[in-house]
Design an enzyme around this catalytic site. Structure first.
Site, PDB file in Angstrom:
ATOM      1  N   HIS A 264       5.536  20.075 -98.855  1.00  0.00           N
ATOM      2  CA  HIS A 264       4.633  20.671 -97.868  1.00  0.00           C
ATOM      3  C   HIS A 264       3.271  19.959 -97.879  1.00  0.00           C
ATOM      4  CE1 HIS A 264       3.056  24.201 -95.513  1.00  0.00           C
ATOM      5  NE2 HIS A 264       1.913  23.758 -96.030  1.00  0.00           N
ATOM      6  N   GLU A 265       2.678  19.851 -99.058  1.00  0.00           N
ATOM      7  CA  GLU A 265       1.346  19.232 -99.131  1.00  0.00           C
ATOM      8  C   GLU A 265       1.422  17.735 -98.841  1.00  0.00           C
ATOM      9  OE1 GLU A 265      -0.905  21.273 -98.926  1.00  0.00           O
ATOM     10  OE2 GLU A 265       0.139  23.050 -99.692  1.00  0.00           O
ATOM     11  N   HIS A 268       1.100  17.302 -95.178  1.00  0.00           N
ATOM     12  CA  HIS A 268      -0.317  17.304 -94.764  1.00  0.00           C
ATOM     13  C   HIS A 268      -0.951  15.946 -95.092  1.00  0.00           C
ATOM     14  CE1 HIS A 268      -0.821  21.473 -93.582  1.00  0.00           C
ATOM     15  NE2 HIS A 268      -0.425  21.943 -94.738  1.00  0.00           N
ATOM     16  N   GLU A 294      -0.117  21.942 -89.712  1.00  0.00           N
ATOM     17  CA  GLU A 294       0.957  22.726 -90.300  1.00  0.00           C
ATOM     18  C   GLU A 294       2.315  22.264 -89.777  1.00  0.00           C
ATOM     19  OE1 GLU A 294      -0.272  24.395 -92.653  1.00  0.00           O
ATOM     20  OE2 GLU A 294       1.503  25.476 -93.315  1.00  0.00           O
TER      21      GLU A 294
END
Ligand code: ZN
Length: 504
Positions: A264-265, A268, A294
């Site tokens: 997830h990170e 980003h 997101e």
């Protein structure tokens, strides 16, 4: 020969960007390694930098530099880099000038008091002790909206701050359609027994961090311009184009925490690392909105990381490292990471139920702001929505209305729509990438992520804030923001996993 007005503006922008970077590193340090006793001083240090940045931003000298650059840009093509820069800078300045410093000070004081009260109240399930702070969060949202007299809805200025161009009028019908599409899918999935989770380890923390980082690098995260650390609430942060950091949470009994928080990170971070270097040192050099940001974290976490193709590639690597996975095959792993189990906690939610957690917060925010819901009635309204949408009811406020920091770390409004927009957009971008580069799944199963990453870099990442969200989405996907591709993706994926869904 470029006009010297642009160079002069860029010099001033560089200072603002440097102050923001200093703020980001102080914030990162606080989350990753600062001793707890440093908290008071850190709060003051950050406040000082915010004040210095604001003063420089709204100073007459900055306005003059921008005015000169605007005049010089009149003869340029609107797509010219300097013309784009000037538009973004003007928009930011107008916003900064509307809100008086006194409001920022009042907001900062409120946030530190509300956050402290929330931190104490959550473990004690003590909603009554934060109710006044929440009233104040609502009141500040109204005051803030007062500085934007053209706004149609009190939440619009707050939403616009995170998701430029989005409004309640645009989001409400989109989210209603999304909720209506999701609820029957969730109901059908939870009526079916959930598949088994992955074995409960042990998964040694150091090995997990190494494995997760290896996968992040494999999907395209450049560690020469980044690093990974451990933090209880994972996040990604941009210090500069050459320094985009991620943090990860590790649980030795559950492999999925580190794996998915890292993917997830890293999603980003790919976005921030992918912004075209020509924008470095300007406010254009970052992700354009909360929703688009997101969309990238969720795309890499879910569309990629929870796909059968990903597990076809990743399982042999993970099995070599973790004997606990010895008897797990690709099918079992794929089912395990796509278990649908309605939970009370948003951050623990599976891919299918997650958006419902977000939509109900968005609706409750609007109810509070529109005066249709009183703060004292919020816990009951919260429970009623959880019962309706997810079939679960919190027994304690800590697992209910007190679980998220958002309403106590700022104002009420604007904090949640980005998560739902992100899911919607993730499916649109992924589908567009597949149309453009062909069988992405087959490439992923071979461990080749460059096709997908390259398309996203060219169509999303490199633009930073140069294109407004609606233009970016239209150029990349051929249409406006649309919940249908996301619902189609979920129906197809979860329909195969949970046959009852096919009739939902
Ligand atoms: Zn995120």
């Amino acid at each position: 020969m470029p006009d010297p007005a642009f160079a002069s503006l860029r010099t001033r922008l560089r200072e603002l960007v440097d102050l923001e970077a200093a703020l980001a590193i102080l914030d990162w340090d606080q989350a990753v390694c600062m001793p707890a006793a440093g908290g008071d001083a850190r709060g003051r240090q950050m406040e000082t930098i915010v004040r210095l940045a604001h003063e420089r931003h709204v100073a007459p000298a900055f306005e003059r530099a921008l005015g000169a650059a605007e005049r010089a840009s009149e003869s340029l093509d609107p797509a010219d880099r300097d013309a784009v820069l000037v538009r973004v800078v003007r928009r930011d300045l107008e916003r900064a000038r509307r809100v008086p410093v006194a409001f920022h000070v009042a907001r900062a004081a409120h946030v530190s008091a509300a956050f402290e009260a929330w931190r104490r109240a959550r473990p004690r399930d003590d909603f009554a002790s934060v109710a006044d702070h929440l009233e104040r969060s609502v009141e500040l949202a109204h005051r803030y909206a007062g500085y934007f007299p053209g706004a149609e809805h009190v939440a619009d200025p707050l939403i616009d701050e995170e998701d430029e161009g989005a409004t309640v009028a645009l989001l409400r019908p989109l989210f209603d359609a999304l909720g209506e599409g999701l609820r029957p899918l969730v109901a059908a999935a939870v009526a079916t027994p959930a598949p088994a989770p992955l074995p409960a380890g042990p998964y040694p923390a150091a090995a997990q961090l190494e494995a997760a980082l290896e996968l992040a690098v494999r999907i395209g995260y450049d560690v020469a311009r980044g690093r990974q650390d451990v933090a209880p609430h994972p996040f990604a942060t941009r210090i500069a184009g050459g320094d985009v950091r991620i943090t990860t949470r590790v649980n030795e009994r559950d492999l999925t925490e580190a794996l998915y928080s890292t993917l997830h990170e890293a999603g980003h971070a790919l976005y921030e690392q992918g912004v075209d270097a020509v924008w470095e040192g300007t406010p254009v050099a970052r992700g354009v909105s909360a929703g688009v940001h997101e969309s990238q974290s969720r795309l890499w976490e879910n569309q990629v990381g929870r796909s059968r193709a990903f597990w076809t590639f990743a399982l042999p690597h993970l099995r070599a490292r973790f004997p606990a996975l010895e008897h797990v095959d690709v099918d079992a792993a794929y089912r395990a990471v796509n278990r649908v189990v309605p939970s009370l906690i948003r951050t623990d939610a599976d891919e299918l139920t997650y958006t419902l957690h977000v939509l109900l917060r968005f609706d409750l925010e609007l109810d509070l702001l529109e005066g249709r819901l009183a703060v004292r009635d919020l816990p009951d309204a919260w429970s009623a929505r959880y019962a309706r949408d997810l079939g679960v009811t919190p027994e304690r406020h800590g697992d209910g209305v007190l679980q998220d920091v958002h309403w106590f770390a700022g104002m009420v409004g604007g904090a949640f729509q980005g998560y739902a927009l992100g899911n919607v957009l993730s499916a649109q971008f992924y589908a567009a990438a597949v149309r453009a580069v062909g069988d992405v799944d087959a490439a992923i199963a071979r461990g080749s992520f460059g096709e997908l990453h390259g398309w996203l870099r060219d169509h999303v990442y490199r633009h930073g804030r140069a294109k407004p969200v609606d233009v970016l989405v239209r150029d990349a996907t051929g249409g406006p923001i649309d919940p249908e591709p996301y619902l189609t993706y979920l129906r197809s994926k979860y329909g195969a996993l949970y046959p009852a869904l096919a009739h939902a």
